[in-house]
Scaffold this active site. Structure first.
Site, PDB file in Angstrom:
ATOM      1  N   ASP A   1       9.480  16.654 -44.065  1.00  7.24           N
ATOM      2  CA  ASP A   1       9.928  17.055 -42.735  1.00  7.24           C
ATOM      3  C   ASP A   1      11.078  16.185 -42.215  1.00  7.24           C
ATOM      4  O   ASP A   1      11.070  14.973 -42.395  1.00  7.24           O
ATOM      5  CB  ASP A   1       8.717  16.957 -41.788  1.00  7.24           C
ATOM      6  CG  ASP A   1       9.004  17.549 -40.426  1.00  7.24           C
ATOM      7  OD1 ASP A   1       9.991  18.289 -40.295  1.00  7.24           O
ATOM      8  OD2 ASP A   1       8.229  17.264 -39.492  1.00  7.24           O
TER       9      ASP A   1
ATOM     10  N   GLU B   1      14.101  24.873 -44.741  1.00  8.90           N
ATOM     11  CA  GLU B   1      14.256  24.993 -43.287  1.00  8.90           C
ATOM     12  C   GLU B   1      15.420  24.111 -42.836  1.00  8.90           C
ATOM     13  O   GLU B   1      15.557  22.969 -43.270  1.00  8.90           O
ATOM     14  CB  GLU B   1      12.969  24.552 -42.565  1.00  8.90           C
ATOM     15  CG  GLU B   1      13.147  24.495 -41.044  1.00  8.90           C
ATOM     16  CD  GLU B   1      11.844  24.591 -40.271  1.00  8.90           C
ATOM     17  OE1 GLU B   1      11.006  25.464 -40.609  1.00  8.90           O
ATOM     18  OE2 GLU B   1      11.663  23.814 -39.323  1.00  8.90           O
TER      19      GLU B   1
END
Ligand SMILES: [Zn+2]
Length: 490
Positions: A165, A274
């Site tokens: 992340d 992402e």
């Protein structure tokens, strides 16, 4: 088989059977070998019984010639992955909605599985940013080890992802992919021209003129005098808007392309990619979103999801702060843009944003990604407040000492003068700190300092371990509230 394992363990290790906790859902037969998770005197072990390939490959202590007791090490995680395909993380692509649950302690996953498995999204069970890894002293690999053992313990077979992340650099991305991660969230904030966001149009035009003429010509042909239509919304660039987008986002677009081609495409398996442009000081406009989406499409960069910076404040561990009508208007257009380009919209800092969850559900349905993290830590500390008040008091004091340092890492508005003094709160009311936004943020952002204190850390893990079923049920309830308010679970 379970009875036989219990009999042999209790006989050989001199234990009463009730000193051994069996995780029945973990029980599985692999090529004739029986494998299951158990806990002896508070320590988890994998028991393997048989004489087949799995029995040979697990590393552990032989209790009998056919029974091994194996520690939860990285090597044994790899053995589990090899024989049990469902313990290997997966990517989910653009059509399947996903829900990310960062777990800073490595203890929360069974609770997450129990609730998210009933929803219509898939769980991203491993999800840590570089910042969280640094502050907790964990690694990508360790985080995935913890998740894998929990997936095995729960016998969960419906698939989960692992998200590296908010990564900014190729080296971290490589490390996450090599460690088995199936999703990469690229944080492009270092490549976005923040310093330009506050500049006037005249200043920006001057800078724009110095760009290569083919870039200017290409962008003007593509964007000016051609309104983009997304469902009911129209995004019509004028020169000022275009100049702003090119100057602020073009370098980020090139960086996204570089990471995509050098790391994402070169991975040996499909990676959910992402892109996050949310760490900016201003909300992402419909122009900026359209520009980034169109440029990426033209460069052949296939993203799975994109996280814009939405209007309002998404502070850690508390509800949304801002105007709900304005948020709805902007979400509608961001959703239409994402939908038109085919990727999912991603909501970051999604912990506890209850007031906007119904709006998110209305426009995104289950075609979304949501990230939560800190709220799972807050649930853990709330459990401590309830079950081990003395420990909670020590944690609270440590948090107060380090609050100002921790603020360098997280944007919060907590006002410590509104946190009641510990000496005025009796044990029965410590839980009230978790319904006060100021103390929620105090505990939320200081986790790195709390976990750095070795004695606090040991006692915290001991308490959570001995109360694990209670922790799981707290998480089921709390994450369940998130899922149901978005409309992802009945
Ligand atoms: Zn973010």
């Amino acid at each position: 088989m379970i009875e036989q394992i219990l009999d042999e363990l209790s006989a050989k290790l001199n234990l009463r059977k009730n000193e051994i906790k069996i995780y029945k859902k973990s029980q599985v037969l692999v090529l004739g070998d029986e494998i299951l998770m158990l806990k002896i005197n508070g320590v988890k072990r994998i028991a393997v019984m048989g004489n087949g390939a799995a029995f040979c490959e697990f590393h552990g202590d032989s209790i009998t010639p056919n029974l091994k007791l194996c520690p939860l090490t990285h090597l044994n995680r790899l053995v589990i992955n090899k024989f049990l395909e469902y313990t290997v993380p997966k990517s989910f692509g653009r059509k399947q909605g996903t829900f990310g649950v960062g777990d800073r302690l490595g203890l929360a996953t069974p609770g997450h599985i129990r609730i998210i498995s009933n929803s219509n999204v898939k769980p991203i069970l491993a999800q840590q940013s570089k910042r969280e890894l640094d502050l907790t002293g964990r690694t990508f690999s360790k985080v995935l080890d913890d998740v894998t053992f929990s997936v095995f313990q729960e016998g969960y077979k419906d698939g989960f992802g692992a998200d590296g992340d908010h990564l900014k650099h190729g080296t971290d991305i490589s490390e996450a992919i090599e460690s088995g991660y199936t999703m990469i969230t690229l944080d492009c904030s270092e490549k976005i021209g923040f310093d330009l966001e506050s500049k006037s149009s005249d200043e920006l035009i001057e800078l724009y003129k110095s760009l290569p003429s083919h870039l200017i010509k290409g962008c003007e042909e593509k964007y000016l005098n051609k309104p983009f239509k997304f469902n009911k919304s129209i995004v019509a660039f004028n020169k000022d808007e275009l100049v702003r987008c090119v100057l602020i986002y073009y370098n980020a677009v090139l960086y996204i392309e570089h990471i995509y081609k050098e790391y994402i495409l070169k991975a040996s398996r499909f990676i959910d990619f992402e892109v996050s442009i949310d760490e900016t000081s201003y909300p992402t406009t419909s122009f900026a979103h359209t520009f980034v989406a169109q440029e990426l499409a033209d460069l052949g960069v296939n993203i799975t999801s994109l996280a814009p910076r939405f209007i309002g404040e998404f502070q850690k561990g508390i509800d949304y702060i801002g105007n709900l009508d304005e948020f709805e208007k902007q979400l509608e257009i961001h959703a239409a843009i994402a939908n038109s380009y085919g990727y999912k919209l991603s909501i970051h800092s999604g912990s506890d944003k209850f007031s906007i969850f119904p709006i998110i559900g209305k426009y995104l349905g289950n075609k979304l990604h949501i990230k939560t993290s800190g709220t799972n830590w807050l649930e853990a500390v709330a459990l401590i407040a309830e079950k081990n008040p003395d420990l909670y008091r020590e944690i609270h004091k440590t948090a107060l000492i380090h609050f100002n340092e921790a603020k360098a890492f997280y944007h919060v508005s907590a006002d410590l003068s509104k946190v009641p003094d510990l000496s005025t709160v009796d044990d029965a009311h410590l839980l009230n700190y978790f319904s006060n936004d100021n103390s929620r943020q105090l505990i939320h952002i200081t986790y790195g300092f709390i976990l750095r204190d070795e004695s606090l850390k040991i006692e915290l893990y001991e308490t959570l371990n001995s109360q694990e079923e209670f922790y799981f049920s707290r998480l089921e309830k709390h994450i369940g509230k998130h899922l149901s308010m978005v409309g992802l679970i009945a």
